[in-house]
Design a protein around this motif. Structure first.
Motif, mmCIF file in Angstrom:
data_model
loop_
_atom_site.group_PDB
_atom_site.id
_atom_site.type_symbol
_atom_site.label_atom_id
_atom_site.label_comp_id
_atom_site.label_asym_id
_atom_site.label_seq_id
_atom_site.Cartn_x
_atom_site.Cartn_y
_atom_site.Cartn_z
ATOM 1 N N PRO A 50 0.806 -1.220 0.000
ATOM 2 C CA PRO A 50 0.000 0.000 0.000
ATOM 3 C C PRO A 50 0.842 1.274 0.000
ATOM 4 O O PRO A 50 2.030 1.244 0.309
ATOM 5 C CB PRO A 50 -0.769 -0.100 1.319
ATOM 6 N N VAL A 51 0.210 2.393 -0.340
ATOM 7 C CA VAL A 51 0.804 3.703 -0.107
ATOM 8 C C VAL A 51 0.690 3.979 1.396
ATOM 9 O O VAL A 51 -0.373 3.792 1.985
ATOM 10 C CB VAL A 51 0.057 4.792 -0.898
ATOM 11 N N PHE A 122 5.385 7.163 -2.181
ATOM 12 C CA PHE A 122 4.617 8.269 -2.767
ATOM 13 C C PHE A 122 4.655 8.279 -4.301
ATOM 14 O O PHE A 122 4.190 9.226 -4.918
ATOM 15 C CB PHE A 122 5.104 9.617 -2.225
ATOM 16 N N LEU A 123 5.196 7.229 -4.893
ATOM 17 C CA LEU A 123 5.176 7.183 -6.359
ATOM 18 C C LEU A 123 4.844 5.773 -6.870
ATOM 19 O O LEU A 123 5.713 5.066 -7.371
ATOM 20 C CB LEU A 123 6.516 7.671 -6.948
ATOM 21 N N PRO A 124 3.563 5.371 -6.755
ATOM 22 C CA PRO A 124 3.154 4.102 -7.361
ATOM 23 C C PRO A 124 3.345 4.162 -8.881
ATOM 24 O O PRO A 124 2.973 5.163 -9.512
ATOM 25 C CB PRO A 124 1.658 4.009 -7.020
ATOM 26 N N LEU A 125 3.957 3.119 -9.423
ATOM 27 C CA LEU A 125 4.189 3.030 -10.874
ATOM 28 C C LEU A 125 3.568 1.753 -11.418
ATOM 29 O O LEU A 125 3.501 0.739 -10.717
ATOM 30 C CB LEU A 125 5.689 2.999 -11.188
ATOM 31 N N VAL A 193 -7.288 10.560 -0.434
ATOM 32 C CA VAL A 193 -7.575 9.172 -0.092
ATOM 33 C C VAL A 193 -7.227 8.955 1.376
ATOM 34 O O VAL A 193 -6.378 9.641 1.937
ATOM 35 C CB VAL A 193 -6.782 8.165 -0.954
ATOM 36 N N VAL A 194 -7.935 7.992 1.976
ATOM 37 C CA VAL A 194 -7.639 7.638 3.362
ATOM 38 C C VAL A 194 -7.242 6.163 3.402
ATOM 39 O O VAL A 194 -7.383 5.433 2.412
ATOM 40 C CB VAL A 194 -8.838 7.908 4.295
ATOM 41 N N VAL A 195 -6.735 5.741 4.564
ATOM 42 C CA VAL A 195 -6.270 4.360 4.703
ATOM 43 C C VAL A 195 -7.412 3.396 4.377
ATOM 44 O O VAL A 195 -8.533 3.571 4.843
ATOM 45 C CB VAL A 195 -5.745 4.122 6.138
ATOM 46 N N GLY A 196 -7.128 2.427 3.528
ATOM 47 C CA GLY A 196 -8.135 1.448 3.153
ATOM 48 C C GLY A 196 -8.768 1.708 1.792
ATOM 49 O O GLY A 196 -9.318 0.793 1.184
ATOM 50 N N ASP A 197 -8.701 2.954 1.320
ATOM 51 C CA ASP A 197 -9.206 3.248 -0.026
ATOM 52 C C ASP A 197 -8.402 2.471 -1.067
ATOM 53 O O ASP A 197 -7.189 2.295 -0.921
ATOM 54 C CB ASP A 197 -9.080 4.750 -0.341
ATOM 55 N N VAL A 198 -9.090 2.046 -2.121
ATOM 56 C CA VAL A 198 -8.403 1.354 -3.205
ATOM 57 C C VAL A 198 -8.329 2.273 -4.428
ATOM 58 O O VAL A 198 -9.352 2.696 -4.961
ATOM 59 C CB VAL A 198 -9.118 0.044 -3.577
ATOM 60 N N ILE A 215 -2.388 0.198 -12.528
ATOM 61 C CA ILE A 215 -1.923 0.310 -11.139
ATOM 62 C C ILE A 215 -3.111 -0.022 -10.258
ATOM 63 O O ILE A 215 -4.230 0.417 -10.522
ATOM 64 C CB ILE A 215 -1.455 1.744 -10.794
ATOM 65 N N GLU A 216 -2.883 -0.805 -9.228
ATOM 66 C CA GLU A 216 -3.929 -1.040 -8.235
ATOM 67 C C GLU A 216 -3.248 -1.027 -6.881
ATOM 68 O O GLU A 216 -2.323 -1.799 -6.630
ATOM 69 C CB GLU A 216 -4.618 -2.392 -8.483
ATOM 70 N N VAL A 217 -3.703 -0.130 -6.023
ATOM 71 C CA VAL A 217 -2.958 0.057 -4.784
ATOM 72 C C VAL A 217 -3.895 0.556 -3.689
ATOM 73 O O VAL A 217 -4.878 1.251 -3.965
ATOM 74 C CB VAL A 217 -1.784 1.047 -5.034
ATOM 75 N N GLU A 218 -3.622 0.130 -2.464
ATOM 76 C CA GLU A 218 -4.450 0.588 -1.347
ATOM 77 C C GLU A 218 -3.950 1.915 -0.828
ATOM 78 O O GLU A 218 -2.741 2.136 -0.782
ATOM 79 C CB GLU A 218 -4.400 -0.438 -0.210
#
Ligand SMILES: [Mg+2]
Ligand SMILES: [Mg+2]
Ligand SMILES: [Mg+2]
Lengths: 218, 218
Positions: A50-51, A122-125, A193-198, A215-218
């Motif tokens: 996750p982020v 802080f940089l999902p790729l 976004v908050v914790v748990g958001d996808v 990209i798919e990330v929590e």
């Protein structure tokens, strides 16, 4: 190209490159592109968790088209589009995560943006996209959803400064090196976004989803 | 360690870490350390030519003690001085070259500092200094001269935030990786140089010049 993370020496990000996004944050429209650095340690490769939200941070997403440089170049000329485009090796979808409250405070105090932009994760790729996957990077639809609700969805046609101009501007300041990553700005629709958001993000070429760009990330 | 340039993934720089330097630029004294990124492409290794002045830039020097990280660490605790100091592999003398007019404008407009700090050749470095050369990094005299006139000359004892605190603050935001470079701030006496000026910089331990720490650059 195995790992964008392993090869990236620096990451340059263009700010305010879509008019509607400038308006939504009440920012001034730049007369020329400006950019900032993110550290390579902020890269979150695909399927690597996750982020992380630092305590007290208002965490914003910004979906962007990323350029992966294939050549080391300096002093590119914005009018020499061919040379600029030839320096690109491939692409990726990126989410330029931003600690918006920290950035707002930095802007007010005239302080650097590095902290607000630079936290780990802080940089999902997405995966690396070869050039063949994107025949025209200036005609791609970027999208980002949060919990299945579409939040950002716009064409890269809307960029104020097109890619050759961006690469010219950066490379007239600092040498762009093979493996460097360039983020080209985010369209409208940024938000928290908050914790748990996808978050899901991706891109479409001629209306067709490019699977490797997901990209798919929590 | 052959090349600081080859191993540096990121370069973190502390701003406003000496009280008299804060006063000379009329800045606010920070309650906690803040930092910004310089790109590794800005490193000018020893004996590799002059600092290049971009057109229209008011070019300022800032002599600093640089830390070269030997370990990959995150979430350091400022009170655990041993762990912080153990994460350091060695040192260098650095000149944090700054496009002062571009930085002033960025501060006024709330824009990032990356351009003002990030041009090619904007980070002259000395040779690598092993830890044995500097028994106490908090008790070293930094100096910088322009055309043989001494401009900066102060002890690292004057740092507002000592090294363990700096490393704690950075590593709580982003992972510090082996090879990363940390600049610890500049003492008073910063100023302009023009083309043809000769800058020399170095450090003294117990009054004795450390030869490997010498920088000489046009
Ligand atoms: Mg962005
Ligand atoms: Mg910055
Ligand atoms: Mg400095």
């Amino acid at each position: 190209m195995a790992s964008i993370r392993a090869n990236a020496r620096k990451i340059l990000c263009i700010g305010r490159n879509y008019a509607d996004h400038i308006a939504e944050l009440s920012n001034a429209r730049p007369k020329q592109p400006f950019f900032f650095l993110k550290p390579s340690s902020s890269i979150l490769p695909p399927a690597s968790g996750p982020v992380l939200r630092p305590t007290g941070v208002n965490l914003h997403y910004e979906v962007e088209l990323a350029l992966i440089m294939g050549k080391t170049v300096r002093d590119l000329d914005a009018r020499d589009e061919k040379r600029a485009m030839d320096a690109i090796d491939g692409y990726a979808v990126a989410i330029d995560m931003t600690a918006r409250n920290a950035q707002d405070e930095a802007k007010k105090k005239g302080l650097p943006w590095s902290i607000a932009k630079g936290f780990d994760t802080f940089l999902p790729l997405s995966n690396y996209l070869p050039k063949t996957a994107i025949p025209d990077p200036q005609n791609v639809e970027l999208w980002l959803s949060v919990n299945h609700e579409m939040k950002q969805k716009d064409s890269t046609q809307l960029m104020l400064f097109p890619i050759p101009r961006i690469l010219a501007e950066i490379s007239q300041c600092m040498t762009l090196e093979q493996g460097d990553v360039v983020l080209t700005g985010t369209p409208k629709g940024v938000g928290s976004v908050v914790v748990g958001d996808v978050m899901k993000a991706g891109l479409r070429v001629d209306g067709k989803e490019v699977e490797e760009g997901r990209i798919e990330v929590e």
